[in-house]
Scaffold this motif. Structure first.
Motif, PDB file in Angstrom:
ATOM      1  N   ALA A  32      12.182   2.870  29.035  1.00 51.84           N
ATOM      2  CA  ALA A  32      12.711   3.911  29.853  1.00 51.84           C
ATOM      3  C   ALA A  32      11.387   4.677  30.550  1.00 51.84           C
ATOM      4  N   LYS A  33      10.491   4.867  29.554  1.00 54.19           N
ATOM      5  CA  LYS A  33       9.183   5.738  29.915  1.00 54.19           C
ATOM      6  C   LYS A  33       8.275   4.678  31.099  1.00 54.19           C
ATOM      7  N   LEU A  49      22.043   6.973  30.027  1.00 58.63           N
ATOM      8  CA  LEU A  49      21.255   7.942  29.803  1.00 58.63           C
ATOM      9  C   LEU A  49      20.446   8.062  28.758  1.00 58.63           C
ATOM     10  N   TYR A 101      16.693   7.112  28.173  1.00 52.55           N
ATOM     11  CA  TYR A 101      15.908   7.998  28.895  1.00 52.55           C
ATOM     12  C   TYR A 101      15.703   9.593  28.038  1.00 52.55           C
ATOM     13  N   SER A 126      13.269   8.718  25.050  1.00 52.69           N
ATOM     14  CA  SER A 126      12.057   8.621  25.417  1.00 52.69           C
ATOM     15  C   SER A 126      11.006  10.054  25.890  1.00 52.69           C
TER      16      SER A 126
END
Length: 423
Positions: A80-81, A97, A100, A103
């Motif tokens: 995600a990052k 979600l 994220y 992260s």
């Protein structure tokens, strides 16, 4: 550090925590005084003593690597990052979600230990909000919060393994608090909160929806609000990645322990053989009970306001999930452990305390023993000639009995109790 050594250390920590719990239970007057005068200080000290200092000791001083699901969480947090698209660029068995969100700490410190600390902070935020909700109802709220910090299951699964299931109670708590503040016309707010939860944590939270629809006054209105948020999200995911967004739903086929099926399997196998590679049907059968029992409870309590029964219904849903879903495992107790402590457990009753402590010890010990003896599937009674198998099977039975007791007490609270008053 060898796995067996870690387990022995866990047992010693469990013993120390249990002694702390017993002391805390014996000092009700002191905690009632602190609740009136120094509650924020005591909660802060609880966090520092039972979460922050142990985290520093385990992950910074001893330099242990995070275990459990944390390596997988770190993998998808990295994805995600890096700007990856969930399900397409990295695997995830959570809502879209979630990767994220976890992260966020990795942006600050690119290390799996940061995710563990994030889980600890989230758990403590949920505990503080739980205390804030109950403190006007019970003079024992601060005492219960202190006990929670010392519960072995919470300590091990959140501080050591970084499990996120307590977020389920956090989401239900937000919905509950909304219904307390909005005695009517609450469907829009609940619909928004519920839809956001399904996009944030796990699809498993959907188990609460049928009973919730029975409790609200305008279920269609709530569903329309959820659809207004959920359908565009699903449409966007399908546009981007096709049906890959169904990945979380497909992660339900592995048979786990402890649950009713794992306990009854030696007797089931006498009648017909269970193919573990085609076990989806078993979970669908368990799903009927997981949904039906909480719905029945909600229907029986339909004369009461949703704010009076929502915590109990939440507990019933996830206890039923652990009882009837063959893919349920012991760590899921974290989803409702905090709610059970505040809503169901009466620390003035010895048997309640014994069940609470037994559940916590079993949640820590049974999964380790099961994995250590190579995750046996008890397909025949003859396997119990092996003493290790018999010991682990007895642990499973005790676990299931604890679940059944919690379900019975929750049913009494929801269906027969006329007030939300806690002990």
């Amino acid at each position: 550090m060898p796995v067996l050594t870690v387990f022995y250390i866990k047992l010693l920590i469990n013993l120390a925590l249990t002694i702390g719990i017993i002391w805390t239970i014996s000092r009700s007057d002191l905690f009632s005084k602190w609740q009136r005068e120094n509650d924020k200080l005591i909660l802060t000290l609880g966090f520092v003593l039972f979460r922050l200092i142990p985290w520093i000791g385990i992950f910074l001083i001893v330099n242990e690597e995070p275990r459990g699901d944390i390596p997988f969480f770190f993998y998808k947090a990295e994805g995600a990052k890096a700007g990856g698209f969930v399900y397409r660029d990295f695997w995830s068995y959570h809502a879209p979600l979630y990767a994220y969100i976890i992260s966020i700490p990795v942006w600050i410190w690119h290390n799996a230990r940061a995710i563990v600390l994030f889980m600890v902070l989230m758990e403590s935020a949920i505990l503080w909000l739980t205390y804030d909700t109950y403190k006007s109802k019970s003079p024992k709220a601060l005492q219960l919060a202190a006990i929670y910090y010392m519960l072995p299951a919470a300590f091990m699964y959140i501080l050591v393994d970084g499990q996120e299931e307590v977020w389920f109670w956090g989401a239900a708590l937000l919905i509950w608090r909304y219904t307390i503040k909005n005695r009517s016309n609450y469907e829009v707010g609940i619909g928004i909160l519920y839809a956001m939860t399904l996009l944030t944590i796990k699809v498993t939270f959907i188990f609460l929806l049928p009973a919730l629809l029975v409790m609200v006054k305008k279920p269609i209105k709530m569903l329309l609000v959820m659809a207004a948020i959920g359908l565009p999200a699903v449409g966007f995911l399908y546009w981007q990645i096709g049906d890959l967004f169904l990945m979380p739903i497909r992660h339900t086929e592995q048979l786990m322990t402890p649950n009713l099926f794992s306990v009854l399997r030696p007797f089931v196998e006498i009648v017909f053989h269970v193919d573990e590679k085609k076990s989806t049907l078993i979970n669908w059968f368990g799903l009927l009970f997981t949904i039906f029992i909480p719905v029945y409870m909600a229907f029986k309590a339909r004369h009461r306001h949703i704010s009076e029964v929502l915590p109990g219904i939440f507990i019933a849903v996830f206890v039923c999930m652990m009882l009837f879903q063959a893919s349920a495992m012991g760590a899921y107790v974290i989803a409702y452990l905090m709610a059970v402590l505040f809503e169901i457990i009466d620390i003035r009753k010895t048997f309640h305390v014994v069940v609470l402590l037994a559940l916590d010890w079993l949640t820590v010990v049974q999964p380790f023993v099961w994995v250590y003896i190579k995750q046996p599937a008890y397909t025949s009674l003859g396997l119990f000639a092996n003493t290790s198998y018999l010991f682990e099977y007895v642990l499973q039975i005790l676990n299931v009995l604890c679940f059944l007791w919690i379900l019975r007490e929750t049913y009494r609270k929801v269906v027969h109790s006329q007030t939300l008053a806690t002990a």
